[in-house]
Design a protein around this motif. Structure first.
Motif, PDB file in Angstrom:
ATOM      1  N   ASP A 289       0.937  11.584   6.640  1.00 39.47           N
ATOM      2  CA  ASP A 289      -0.275  12.327   6.964  1.00 39.47           C
ATOM      3  C   ASP A 289      -1.521  11.577   6.478  1.00 39.47           C
ATOM      4  O   ASP A 289      -2.474  11.363   7.227  1.00 39.47           O
ATOM      5  CB  ASP A 289      -0.168  13.716   6.309  1.00 39.47           C
ATOM      6  N   ILE A 290      -1.478  11.160   5.217  1.00 40.02           N
ATOM      7  CA  ILE A 290      -2.638  10.473   4.630  1.00 40.02           C
ATOM      8  C   ILE A 290      -2.894   9.132   5.319  1.00 40.02           C
ATOM      9  O   ILE A 290      -4.032   8.789   5.641  1.00 40.02           O
ATOM     10  CB  ILE A 290      -2.437  10.253   3.109  1.00 40.02           C
ATOM     11  N   PHE A 291      -1.811   8.391   5.589  1.00 38.96           N
ATOM     12  CA  PHE A 291      -1.984   7.076   6.216  1.00 38.96           C
ATOM     13  C   PHE A 291      -2.568   7.216   7.623  1.00 38.96           C
ATOM     14  O   PHE A 291      -3.358   6.375   8.046  1.00 38.96           O
ATOM     15  CB  PHE A 291      -0.657   6.295   6.222  1.00 38.96           C
ATOM     16  N   ASN A 292      -2.180   8.275   8.328  1.00 41.41           N
ATOM     17  CA  ASN A 292      -2.769   8.505   9.642  1.00 41.41           C
ATOM     18  C   ASN A 292      -4.239   8.874   9.515  1.00 41.41           C
ATOM     19  O   ASN A 292      -5.094   8.353  10.222  1.00 41.41           O
ATOM     20  CB  ASN A 292      -2.021   9.631  10.370  1.00 41.41           C
TER      21      ASN A 292
ATOM     22  N   ALA B 155       0.839  -1.200   0.000  1.00 39.41           N
ATOM     23  CA  ALA B 155       0.000   0.000   0.000  1.00 39.41           C
ATOM     24  C   ALA B 155       0.873   1.249   0.000  1.00 39.41           C
ATOM     25  O   ALA B 155       0.651   2.190  -0.774  1.00 39.41           O
ATOM     26  CB  ALA B 155      -0.919  -0.026   1.215  1.00 39.41           C
ATOM     27  N   GLN B 156       1.892   1.247   0.847  1.00 45.04           N
ATOM     28  CA  GLN B 156       2.746   2.433   0.937  1.00 45.04           C
ATOM     29  C   GLN B 156       3.533   2.661  -0.359  1.00 45.04           C
ATOM     30  O   GLN B 156       3.596   3.773  -0.865  1.00 45.04           O
ATOM     31  CB  GLN B 156       3.717   2.292   2.110  1.00 45.04           C
TER      32      GLN B 156
ATOM     33  N   LYS C 174      -9.395   2.380   0.433  1.00 47.15           N
ATOM     34  CA  LYS C 174      -8.637   3.402   1.160  1.00 47.15           C
ATOM     35  C   LYS C 174      -7.324   3.700   0.450  1.00 47.15           C
ATOM     36  O   LYS C 174      -6.910   4.857   0.338  1.00 47.15           O
ATOM     37  CB  LYS C 174      -8.354   2.944   2.593  1.00 47.15           C
ATOM     38  N   THR C 175      -6.668   2.628  -0.032  1.00 48.64           N
ATOM     39  CA  THR C 175      -5.397   2.826  -0.725  1.00 48.64           C
ATOM     40  C   THR C 175      -5.614   3.637  -2.008  1.00 48.64           C
ATOM     41  O   THR C 175      -4.821   4.519  -2.341  1.00 48.64           O
ATOM     42  CB  THR C 175      -4.742   1.469  -1.052  1.00 48.64           C
TER      43      THR C 175
END
Lengths: 251, 403
Positions: free
Chosen positions: A120-123, A96-97, A145-146
């Motif tokens: 920021d987005i992952f949080n 995902a990252q 979400k990804t």
């Protein structure tokens, strides 16, 4: 800001000859507003949005997105657009990252900005639990979400959603509709296509009804109700579309 | 900006490729494990079969000869054959490969010899059968020697020297260095064939996965919505396909060098008497020059593969286009293995065949610099044209969104 000006797309088909998938469509989407493109299957929604995202080139007419012409400066347009559809899948063998970072880099972000943006987005989307999991091992919700994270990584002012909730369960679909609202609240220009009436009623500031490649009616829900003296959107839709309707199978 | 974007795409495709089992198999396992196993195993099996046939004592039946005891006795003394009693269905036994050969000695053979009448010894054999041929060779040698001794006796009886029958000798003298003789040339052609085939094979799966596969999985639309230009995107993909093709080619050359070295240590004695006993080996210089010639060829392959595969809607469809192309690629490489097919100006312009023929020369250490230049340049021209076509195809909507 999106301005479609006489946008047209014709295809050549061996059996059926020339097909006008989109025929002289013009409309304007304002920042901080949601424009909903409502139409049956094969009405020309996807082709219109693909032209706005410069995935397809218009045969005639053009559109201006964030001040850039889709025909003249397609790469500039894409840098200002987040495009999401159920067809936009993820690379199965990237985590995902890695996937979000890849699109960040393609959007020209430097490594420092990228790292900050991704964290920021992952949080924000609560994605840290599956950061390093490969996309082919993600659940549908995680994949959505990804995908959202992918469209957000370059913080585009314009968001284009092509039937973003099709085939999703209620909970995942709600994540998407919540995300669309959030985009609007952040002042982005949002356009999305659907054939689900309730989504349009709940989300859209302006509704465009499209059939056979033609934009047949446009206005706020209230305006449409007034003009067609009907309260129910589905009834309004049928009233507008019926005279032009050709079932998708007949095409 | 452009090099950066191409690099980003390349890096990402590389990451994915190295996590893809199919790519890993074609890139590493086939050249490093499968190929040496097959070639060494096959070579060892052939050597073992030939050795076994030579070690075996074939059974021989004799027709007639009862009135020629001296010949018969001599035949019985031939080492490593066993005379067995004649059976009435001998012909059937030869056909069924139960008995490798049957020798037919004409009636009154020895008397006819005395009277100097013409006569013929018949060896009934099974042509093409290894056992039968070895037995036949042994019998033939015995009778040849016997005939020579008869001639010698006859000459002696007339007080003539042996030189009467052989006024002069004819003897070919091979001045080609042993490493460049016929066997080595064939071997060079074989290496070219393997390099061409594995180079193409190495690029096949990634080319299909990165184009038709992406369409099928729906990632094509995702990547096309990012700001990267389509030209940069296809160039990044091209570099990855090129990498896999070249790595496969390089590993196949290396693994061949190693496996032939192993074969050589296993079978130090020449396989067949008379055949040049040159050890099959690839020197470092030869391996390097073959690899350098493979670079433009790999560019050509990668571009053609991408062009064809990007036209397909699904991986399966791409496979149905590309699988027949293997024959197109392999055919000129096989043609290059045929004896007598040598480089000339016309053949130097035929793609694949030219590189195969050149590799054949390179392996045995011959450097025709003019041909090397022509072939390198012409292959580069084809490769550039194919790459241009691949980039153009990738920018066409009708190709990317074919329905």
């Amino acid at each position: 800001m999106i301005e479609a000006r006489g946008l047209s797309k014709r295809f050549q088909d061996k059996k059926r000859g020339e097909i006008r998938a989109v025929d002289n469509v013009s409309f304007t989407c304002q920042p901080g507003k949601i424009y909903g493109l409502l139409g049956a299957n094969g009405a020309g929604k996807t082709t219109t949005l693909r032209m706005l995202a410069t995935i397809l080139e218009p045969t005639d007419g053009t559109a201006v997105v964030c001040g850039y012409d889709v025909v003249e400066q397609p790469e500039k347009v894409r840098a200002n657009v987040g495009f999401l559809s159920t067809a936009t899948a993820l690379y199965p063998r990237l985590t995902a990252q890695e996937l979000v970072e890849y699109f960040g880099r393609l959007n020209g972000l430097d490594e420092a900005t990228l790292k900050k943006r991704v964290d920021d987005i992952f949080n924000r989307l609560d994605m840290n639990g599956f950061r390093d999991r490969r996309c082919d091992k993600l659940s549908t919700g995680m994949k959505q979400k990804t995908s959202i994270a992918r469209t957000l990584v370059h913080d585009p002012p314009v968001m284009i959603f092509d039937e973003p909730t099709i085939g999703l369960d209620v909970m995942t679909a709600r994540t998407i509709t919540a995300f669309i609202r959030e985009c609007r609240d952040r002042g982005k220009t949002v356009i999305f296509s659907t054939h689900v009436m309730s989504e349009v009623e709940k989300l859209c500031d302006t509704i465009g009804i499209i059939q056979s490649g033609k934009l047949l009616a446009e206005g706020t829900l209230a305006q449409l109700r007034q003009n067609y003296s009907e309260n129910d959107l589905e009834e309004i839709f049928v009233k507008i579309v019926a005279p032009h309707y050709v079932p998708a199978e007949a095409l | 900006m452009s090099a950066r974007n191409i690099g980003i795409v390349y890096k990402k495709e590389l990451t994915e490729a190295l996590r893809d089992r199919r790519t890993l198999i074609t890139m590493f396992i086939v050249p490093l494990v499968l190929f040496p196993l097959v070639s060494v195993g096959f070579g060892a099996a052939i050597a073992a079969l030939i050795g076994k046939a030579k070690e075996e004592t074939p059974q021989v039946m004799v027709i007639g000869g009862e009135d020629s005891p001296a010949v018969l006795a001599g035949l019985k003394r031939v080492p490593k054959i066993q005379i067995v009693p004649l059976e009435s269905n001998w012909k059937e036994q030869v056909v069924n490969k139960q008995v490798p050969v049957v020798v037919e000695i004409p009636e009154a053979f020895e008397r006819n010899l005395e009277e100097q009448n013409e006569q013929t010894i018949l060896i009934h054999d099974y042509e093409g059968d290894l056992k039968s041929e070895t037995a036949k060779d042994k019998i033939e040698k015995y009778f040849n020697d016997y005939r020579d001794s008869v001639i010698k006796d006859r000459l002696a009886a007339r007080n003539l020297p042996v030189a009467v029958l052989k006024p002069f000798e004819i003897k070919p003298h091979n001045v080609a260095p042993p490493e460049k003789s016929g066997g080595a040339l064939f071997f060079g052609g074989f290496i070219a064939y393997i390099v061409v085939f594995l180079c193409f094979n190495g690029g096949m799966h990634p080319a299909m996965d990165l184009t038709a596969g992406e369409k099928e999985r729906g990632t094509m639309e995702t990547i096309l919505s990012s700001p990267i230009s389509r030209a940069h995107l296809v160039l990044g993909k091209f570099l990855l396909v090129l990498t896999t093709a070249l790595v496969t080619a390089a590993l196949s050359v290396i693994s061949m060098a190693i496996s032939f070295a192993i074969v050589n240590t296993l079978h130090t004695k020449p396989i067949q008497a008379g055949e040049s006993d040159t050890a099959l080996h690839i020197g470092f210089g030869a391996a390097l020059s073959v690899f350098i010639m493979a670079i433009p060829l790999a560019v050509l392959f990668a571009s053609v593969l991408l062009t064809v595969a990007s036209f397909a809607k699904s991986y399966k469809e791409a496979q149905s286009y590309i699988t027949p192309m293997i024959f197109l690629v392999v055919l000129p490489a096989i043609a290059a293995m045929l004896p007598g097919v040598e480089l000339n100006l016309k053949l130097a312009l035929v793609p694949v065949l030219n590189v195969s023929l050149l590799c054949k020369e390179l392996v045995i250490g011959t450097y025709h610099w003019n041909y090397i230049a022509i072939i390198f340049v012409s292959t580069c021209v084809y490769a550039a044209a194919a790459l241009f076509l691949a980039v153009k195809m990738f920018q066409r909507e009708s190709v990317l969104f074919r329905s």
